[in-house]
Design a protein around this motif. Structure first.
Motif, PDB file in Angstrom:
ATOM      1  N   GLU A 136      -5.990   0.559   7.928  1.00 37.78           N
ATOM      2  CA  GLU A 136      -5.234   1.492   8.045  1.00 37.78           C
ATOM      3  C   GLU A 136      -4.291   1.820   6.868  1.00 37.78           C
ATOM      4  O   GLU A 136      -3.594   2.872   6.223  1.00 37.78           O
ATOM      5  CB  GLU A 136      -4.354   1.334   9.291  1.00 37.78           C
ATOM      6  CG  GLU A 136      -3.294   2.410   9.773  1.00 37.78           C
ATOM      7  CD  GLU A 136      -2.798   2.297  10.956  1.00 37.78           C
ATOM      8  OE1 GLU A 136      -1.500   2.786  11.052  1.00 37.78           O
ATOM      9  OE2 GLU A 136      -3.134   1.467  11.731  1.00 37.78           O
ATOM     10  N   ALA A 137      -3.554   0.670   6.258  1.00 39.52           N
ATOM     11  CA  ALA A 137      -2.799   0.746   5.183  1.00 39.52           C
ATOM     12  C   ALA A 137      -3.659   1.226   3.896  1.00 39.52           C
ATOM     13  O   ALA A 137      -2.832   2.099   3.035  1.00 39.52           O
ATOM     14  CB  ALA A 137      -2.079  -0.649   4.690  1.00 39.52           C
ATOM     15  N   GLY A 138      -4.809   0.833   3.663  1.00 37.43           N
ATOM     16  CA  GLY A 138      -5.499   1.432   2.409  1.00 37.43           C
ATOM     17  C   GLY A 138      -6.089   2.578   2.695  1.00 37.43           C
ATOM     18  O   GLY A 138      -6.445   3.119   1.536  1.00 37.43           O
ATOM     19  N   GLU A 139      -6.454   3.257   3.810  1.00 39.75           N
ATOM     20  CA  GLU A 139      -7.015   4.319   3.860  1.00 39.75           C
ATOM     21  C   GLU A 139      -6.436   5.627   3.035  1.00 39.75           C
ATOM     22  O   GLU A 139      -7.047   6.098   2.178  1.00 39.75           O
ATOM     23  CB  GLU A 139      -7.123   4.820   5.264  1.00 39.75           C
ATOM     24  CG  GLU A 139      -8.216   6.004   5.596  1.00 39.75           C
ATOM     25  CD  GLU A 139      -9.436   5.652   5.185  1.00 39.75           C
ATOM     26  OE1 GLU A 139     -10.100   6.503   4.578  1.00 39.75           O
ATOM     27  OE2 GLU A 139      -9.909   4.539   5.249  1.00 39.75           O
ATOM     28  N   PRO A 140      -4.997   5.812   3.038  1.00 40.24           N
ATOM     29  CA  PRO A 140      -4.574   6.785   2.122  1.00 40.24           C
ATOM     30  C   PRO A 140      -4.763   6.793   0.820  1.00 40.24           C
ATOM     31  O   PRO A 140      -5.029   7.583   0.091  1.00 40.24           O
ATOM     32  CB  PRO A 140      -3.178   6.679   2.580  1.00 40.24           C
ATOM     33  CG  PRO A 140      -3.071   6.157   3.780  1.00 40.24           C
ATOM     34  CD  PRO A 140      -4.169   5.118   4.018  1.00 40.24           C
ATOM     35  N   LEU A 141      -4.710   5.360   0.301  1.00 42.76           N
ATOM     36  CA  LEU A 141      -5.020   5.317  -0.989  1.00 42.76           C
ATOM     37  C   LEU A 141      -6.389   5.480  -1.575  1.00 42.76           C
ATOM     38  O   LEU A 141      -6.607   6.202  -2.621  1.00 42.76           O
ATOM     39  CB  LEU A 141      -4.745   3.581  -1.405  1.00 42.76           C
ATOM     40  CG  LEU A 141      -3.202   3.202  -1.324  1.00 42.76           C
ATOM     41  CD1 LEU A 141      -3.085   1.927  -1.394  1.00 42.76           C
ATOM     42  CD2 LEU A 141      -2.437   4.047  -2.760  1.00 42.76           C
ATOM     43  N   LEU A 142      -7.376   4.993  -0.782  1.00 36.93           N
ATOM     44  CA  LEU A 142      -8.996   5.310  -0.883  1.00 36.93           C
ATOM     45  C   LEU A 142      -8.954   6.986  -0.674  1.00 36.93           C
ATOM     46  O   LEU A 142      -9.550   7.334  -1.671  1.00 36.93           O
ATOM     47  CB  LEU A 142      -9.566   4.648   0.214  1.00 36.93           C
ATOM     48  CG  LEU A 142     -11.092   4.766  -0.082  1.00 36.93           C
ATOM     49  CD1 LEU A 142     -11.603   4.566  -1.320  1.00 36.93           C
ATOM     50  CD2 LEU A 142     -11.984   4.163   1.043  1.00 36.93           C
ATOM     51  N   ARG A 143      -8.538   7.629   0.054  1.00 38.44           N
ATOM     52  CA  ARG A 143      -8.816   9.174   0.232  1.00 38.44           C
ATOM     53  C   ARG A 143      -8.163   9.757  -0.799  1.00 38.44           C
ATOM     54  O   ARG A 143      -8.938  10.521  -1.523  1.00 38.44           O
ATOM     55  CB  ARG A 143      -7.984   9.645   1.619  1.00 38.44           C
ATOM     56  CG  ARG A 143      -8.783   9.383   2.638  1.00 38.44           C
ATOM     57  CD  ARG A 143      -8.068  10.345   3.870  1.00 38.44           C
ATOM     58  NE  ARG A 143      -6.700  10.326   4.014  1.00 38.44           N
ATOM     59  CZ  ARG A 143      -5.973   9.484   5.197  1.00 38.44           C
ATOM     60  NH1 ARG A 143      -6.607   8.555   5.854  1.00 38.44           N
ATOM     61  NH2 ARG A 143      -4.752   9.447   4.936  1.00 38.44           N
ATOM     62  N   ARG A 144      -7.227   9.168  -1.445  1.00 37.01           N
ATOM     63  CA  ARG A 144      -6.441   9.891  -2.529  1.00 37.01           C
ATOM     64  C   ARG A 144      -7.456   9.512  -3.937  1.00 37.01           C
ATOM     65  O   ARG A 144      -7.546  10.608  -4.809  1.00 37.01           O
ATOM     66  CB  ARG A 144      -4.874   9.349  -2.864  1.00 37.01           C
ATOM     67  CG  ARG A 144      -4.365  10.219  -4.018  1.00 37.01           C
ATOM     68  CD  ARG A 144      -2.943   9.536  -4.039  1.00 37.01           C
ATOM     69  NE  ARG A 144      -2.661   9.690  -5.369  1.00 37.01           N
ATOM     70  CZ  ARG A 144      -1.538   9.097  -5.707  1.00 37.01           C
ATOM     71  NH1 ARG A 144      -0.792   8.102  -5.296  1.00 37.01           N
ATOM     72  NH2 ARG A 144      -1.001   9.408  -7.143  1.00 37.01           N
ATOM     73  N   ALA A 145      -8.005   8.403  -3.897  1.00 40.40           N
ATOM     74  CA  ALA A 145      -8.906   8.053  -5.016  1.00 40.40           C
ATOM     75  C   ALA A 145     -10.274   8.711  -4.940  1.00 40.40           C
ATOM     76  O   ALA A 145     -10.659   9.078  -6.075  1.00 40.40           O
ATOM     77  CB  ALA A 145      -8.916   6.515  -5.272  1.00 40.40           C
ATOM     78  N   VAL A 146     -10.817   9.068  -4.092  1.00 44.07           N
ATOM     79  CA  VAL A 146     -11.833   9.850  -3.646  1.00 44.07           C
ATOM     80  C   VAL A 146     -11.777  11.147  -3.838  1.00 44.07           C
ATOM     81  O   VAL A 146     -12.274  11.721  -4.736  1.00 44.07           O
ATOM     82  CB  VAL A 146     -12.381   9.752  -2.102  1.00 44.07           C
ATOM     83  CG1 VAL A 146     -13.313  10.679  -1.932  1.00 44.07           C
ATOM     84  CG2 VAL A 146     -12.965   8.317  -1.732  1.00 44.07           C
ATOM     85  N   ARG A 147     -10.460  11.683  -3.504  1.00 47.94           N
ATOM     86  CA  ARG A 147      -9.910  13.137  -3.674  1.00 47.94           C
ATOM     87  C   ARG A 147      -9.786  13.309  -5.362  1.00 47.94           C
ATOM     88  O   ARG A 147     -10.163  14.523  -5.694  1.00 47.94           O
ATOM     89  CB  ARG A 147      -8.570  13.532  -3.148  1.00 47.94           C
ATOM     90  CG  ARG A 147      -8.670  14.659  -2.440  1.00 47.94           C
ATOM     91  CD  ARG A 147      -7.282  15.168  -1.667  1.00 47.94           C
ATOM     92  NE  ARG A 147      -6.251  14.260  -1.997  1.00 47.94           N
ATOM     93  CZ  ARG A 147      -5.927  13.369  -0.972  1.00 47.94           C
ATOM     94  NH1 ARG A 147      -6.180  13.258   0.225  1.00 47.94           N
ATOM     95  NH2 ARG A 147      -4.579  12.648  -1.415  1.00 47.94           N
ATOM     96  N   ALA A 170       0.888  -1.178  -0.060  1.00 44.43           N
ATOM     97  CA  ALA A 170      -0.119  -0.077  -0.078  1.00 44.43           C
ATOM     98  C   ALA A 170       0.822   1.198   0.086  1.00 44.43           C
ATOM     99  O   ALA A 170       0.601   2.181  -0.796  1.00 44.43           O
ATOM    100  CB  ALA A 170      -0.902   0.025   1.293  1.00 44.43           C
ATOM    101  N   GLN A 171       1.975   1.217   0.738  1.00 39.89           N
ATOM    102  CA  GLN A 171       2.774   2.315   1.052  1.00 39.89           C
ATOM    103  C   GLN A 171       3.354   2.435  -0.434  1.00 39.89           C
ATOM    104  O   GLN A 171       3.607   3.696  -0.935  1.00 39.89           O
ATOM    105  CB  GLN A 171       3.888   2.195   1.794  1.00 39.89           C
ATOM    106  CG  GLN A 171       3.307   2.311   3.172  1.00 39.89           C
ATOM    107  CD  GLN A 171       2.988   3.656   3.648  1.00 39.89           C
ATOM    108  OE1 GLN A 171       3.576   4.614   3.235  1.00 39.89           O
ATOM    109  NE2 GLN A 171       1.822   3.920   4.283  1.00 39.89           N
TER     110      GLN A 171
END
Length: 185
Positions: free
Chosen positions: A125-136, A73-74
């Motif tokens: 926790e690992a996937g959250e930043p990826l999802l937030r970015r895709a939503v953004r 994920a990172q």
């Protein structure tokens, strides 16, 4: 005497975990706890003392793979496109769940307030930043959660685990879910 028992307990834990990894790889989440105990040369009470629930055992068996998915994920965060980064990581989650029998079951959510699902929590926790970015980026609806995506993957993997080619079947169903009915090839 207490120090010897702690050393024995550590050895038992390591032996049980090694046997459990083999049994889960061979039989999936339904691996027999009694068979694990017999093969490890311990009593079933010893297995249950170290792993009080099947989920605890599956989580321990899956821990290294979960950590690897967190690293992936990172790494995916380095991609320029949020949708591509998220889908690349989710592809890895699908592939890991297909390859590591028992991992999908370890990621299952339940409503047990007494036992947090550490595997699911790490993945979220690992996937959250990826999802937030895709939503953004406007690639994913704002109300989608990592838990939703993991439940989808778990369902797909569990539904295809008895397929002659579970990897291909899971990948196809995941693509179907991601792209929609009209775009499946």
């Amino acid at each position: 005497m207490a120090e010897r028992q702690r050393a024995d307990a550590r050895r038992n834990y390591a032996r049980i975990l090694a046997v459990a990894e083999e049994e889960v790889a061979a039989h999936g989440a339904a691996a027999s706890l009694e068979q694990i105990a017999r093969t490890a040369g311990v009593g079933s009470a010893t297995v249950r003392r170290h792993f009080p629930t099947r989920r605890a055992l599956l989580e321990a068996v899956s821990h290294n793979r979960i950590e690897a998915l967190c690293v992936r994920a990172q790494e995916a965060l380095g991609k320029s496109d949020g949708r591509s980064a998220l889908l690349e990581w989710l592809d890895d989650v699908v592939a890991y769940c297909v390859d590591a029998r028992g991992l999908a079951a370890a990621l299952l959510y339940d409503d047990d307030p007494l036992h947090e699902n550490s595997c699911a929590a790490m993945i979220e926790e690992a996937g959250e930043p990826l999802l937030r970015r895709a939503v953004r980026d406007g690639a994913v609806a704002a109300d989608v959660t990592v838990a939703d995506l993991i439940r989808l993957i778990v369902g797909i993997v569990l539904a295809t685990e008895r397929h002659p080619d579970p990897g291909a079947a899971a990948d196809r169903l995941f693509r179907l879910a991601v792209m929609g009915l009209g775009q499946v090839r």
